[in-house]
Design an enzyme around this catalytic site. Structure first.
Site, PDB file in Angstrom:
ATOM      1  N   TRP A  77       0.853  -1.202   0.051  1.00 13.97           N
ATOM      2  CA  TRP A  77      -0.096  -0.210  -0.161  1.00 13.97           C
ATOM      3  C   TRP A  77       0.758   1.090   0.003  1.00 13.97           C
ATOM      4  O   TRP A  77       0.459   2.315  -0.083  1.00 13.97           O
ATOM      5  CB  TRP A  77      -0.957   0.098   1.235  1.00 13.97           C
ATOM      6  CG  TRP A  77      -2.010  -1.173   1.244  1.00 13.97           C
ATOM      7  CD1 TRP A  77      -2.082  -2.082   0.507  1.00 13.97           C
ATOM      8  CD2 TRP A  77      -2.934  -1.267   2.173  1.00 13.97           C
ATOM      9  NE1 TRP A  77      -3.371  -2.673   0.530  1.00 13.97           N
ATOM     10  CE2 TRP A  77      -3.888  -2.218   1.495  1.00 13.97           C
ATOM     11  CE3 TRP A  77      -3.316  -0.500   3.252  1.00 13.97           C
ATOM     12  CZ2 TRP A  77      -4.808  -2.831   2.654  1.00 13.97           C
ATOM     13  CZ3 TRP A  77      -4.481  -0.858   3.880  1.00 13.97           C
ATOM     14  CH2 TRP A  77      -5.074  -2.162   3.714  1.00 13.97           C
ATOM     15  N   GLU A 124      11.390  -6.923  -9.279  1.00 18.89           N
ATOM     16  CA  GLU A 124      10.593  -5.703  -9.755  1.00 18.89           C
ATOM     17  C   GLU A 124      11.466  -4.754 -10.413  1.00 18.89           C
ATOM     18  O   GLU A 124      12.509  -4.046  -9.855  1.00 18.89           O
ATOM     19  CB  GLU A 124      10.171  -5.076  -8.535  1.00 18.89           C
ATOM     20  CG  GLU A 124       9.362  -5.788  -7.525  1.00 18.89           C
ATOM     21  CD  GLU A 124       8.267  -4.919  -6.423  1.00 18.89           C
ATOM     22  OE1 GLU A 124       7.131  -5.000  -6.555  1.00 18.89           O
ATOM     23  OE2 GLU A 124       8.922  -4.237  -5.870  1.00 18.89           O
ATOM     24  N   SER A 174       3.698  -2.517 -12.298  1.00 22.41           N
ATOM     25  CA  SER A 174       2.567  -2.071 -12.992  1.00 22.41           C
ATOM     26  C   SER A 174       1.621  -3.280 -13.119  1.00 22.41           C
ATOM     27  O   SER A 174       1.218  -3.514 -14.260  1.00 22.41           O
ATOM     28  CB  SER A 174       2.632  -1.619 -14.112  1.00 22.41           C
ATOM     29  OG  SER A 174       3.495  -0.226 -13.983  1.00 22.41           O
ATOM     30  N   GLY A 179       1.501  -2.788  -6.198  1.00 15.30           N
ATOM     31  CA  GLY A 179       1.489  -1.480  -5.600  1.00 15.30           C
ATOM     32  C   GLY A 179       0.288  -0.928  -6.033  1.00 15.30           C
ATOM     33  O   GLY A 179      -0.820  -1.072  -5.403  1.00 15.30           O
ATOM     34  N   GLY A 180       0.108   0.158  -6.864  1.00 16.29           N
ATOM     35  CA  GLY A 180      -1.054   0.754  -7.272  1.00 16.29           C
ATOM     36  C   GLY A 180      -2.437   0.199  -7.321  1.00 16.29           C
ATOM     37  O   GLY A 180      -3.247   0.427  -6.692  1.00 16.29           O
TER      38      GLY A 180
END
Ligand code: PEP
Length: 258
Positions: free
Chosen positions: A10, A169, A215, A236-237
Site C-alpha cells: 500500500w 521488480e 504495474s 503497488g497501485g
C-alpha cells in the site's frame, strides 16, 4: 508445487477509514479456499488495526520495511519484534523506493542485515530486487540481479532461503504503467532461480517463491502468471482498490490454472 502469493504494497496511501473499507471489501470477496496466498502490507501505523481487521481470515499481514536492531536509539524505525507484535507474517525488504528514492538509499549490505534480523525473529522476508532502465539497456540486468541476490542473501542458510520470498521488480516498471513482457519477466525469474541453484542447490531454488512486481493490473496478471517461474505478484497501485486487487488474484488463479 509453489503456492502463488499475491501481496499488496500500500506504500504511503490510505487513511484508517479507507484502509478499513478496503479490507472489508477483500474479506467479503476472498473465499476461504482461495488457492492463492494473499497478504496486505499497510503503512506501519495501520498494521495493528489491520491485523484486527484480517483476524480469522486467510489474509496475511506484511510490513513495508523494518530496522535490523532489536531495540535502541533509532528514531522513527520499527523492530522485528514490533512487527511480530502487530501480527505480521511478512516484511518487504529492499523495495526499490527504499533503495533508490528515499533518503540516501539502502544498499545490499544493509538489506542483508535486515534479512537476517527478520528471519531470526520469525518473519518471512520479501526481498525485492530489480534493475534500473539504464542497466537493462546496457545489458546488465542479469549481473545486477545476481549481485542483489548474493548481497541480500549472504550468509542465509538454505532452509531459510527456501521459505523466503523474492520479488523481482524492474525499477522502470514500478508505478510507471510499463510492465515487463511475460517473456522478459520469465527470463529474469529463471535467472534468479539459476543463481539460487548455484548458491545453494536445485531443491532450494525450486522452493523459493518469486513474485513479479511492476504495474501489474487485472488486465495483464493472467498472461504474466502463465509463466512457470512467476509465483504471484507484489502489487503497488492496483492493490489500493478491491476490484483491481481481486482481479489480479483472479488472473493469477487463471494463469496458473488452479
Ligand atoms: C511496488 O510498489 O512494489 C509495485 C510493484 O508498484 P506498482 O504495482 O504500482 O508498479
Amino acid at each position: 508445487m509453489r503456492r502463488p502469493f499475491v501481496a499488496g504494497n500500500w506504500k504511503m496511501y490510505k487513511t484508517l477509514q479507507t484502509a478499513r473499507e478496503l479490507v472489508d471489501a477483500l474479506r467479503e470477496r476472498l473465499t476461504e479456499d482461495c488457492p492463492v496466498e494473499v497478504a496486505i502490507c499497510p503503512p506501519a501505523p495501520y498494521l495493528l488495526p489491520m491485523q484486527r481487521a484480517v483476524d480469522g481470515t486467510q489474509i496475511r499481514l506484511g510490513a513495508q520495511n523494518m530496522w535490523h536492531e532489536k531495540e535502541g536509539a533509532f528514531t522513527g524505525e520499527v523492530s522485528p519484534q514490533m512487527l511480530l507484535d502487530c501480527g505480521c507474517t511478512y516484511v518487504i525488504l529492499g523495495h526499490s523506493e527504499r533503495r533508490h528514492t528515499i533518503g540516501k538509499g539502502e544498499d545490499d549490505a544493509l538489506i542483508n542485515k535486515k534479512v537476517h534480523a527478520a528471519i531470526e525473529a520469525g518473519l518471512t522476508p520479501i526481498l525485492c530486487i530489480g534493475e534500473k532502465i539504464d542497466q537493462r539497456e546496457a545489458g546488465k540486468t542479469e549481473s545486477v540481479l545476481t549481485e542483489q541476490i548474493k548481497g541480500g542473501l549472504a550468509g542465509v542458510p538454505a532452509d531459510k532461503v527456501a521459505a523466503s520470498v523474492i520479488a523481482y521488480e524492474p525499477v522502470w516498471a514500478i508505478g510507471t504503467g510499463l510492465t515487463a513482457t511475460p517473456a522478459q519477466a520469465q527470463e529474469a525469474h529463471a535467472h534468479v532461480r539459476a543463481v539460487l541453484a548455484q548458491m545453494y542447490d536445485e531443491p532450494t531454488a525450486q522452493a523459493v517463491r518469486i513474485q513479479y512486481g511492476g504495474s501489474v493490473k487485472p488486465g495483464n496478471a493472467e498472461e504474466l502468471m502463465t509463466q512457470p517461474d512467476l509465483d504471484g505478484g507484489l502489487i503497488g497501485g492496483a492493490s489500493l482498490k478491491a476490484d483491481d486487487f481481486m482481479g489480479i488474484i483472479k488472473g493469477t488463479i487463471q494463469g496458473k490454472k488452479l
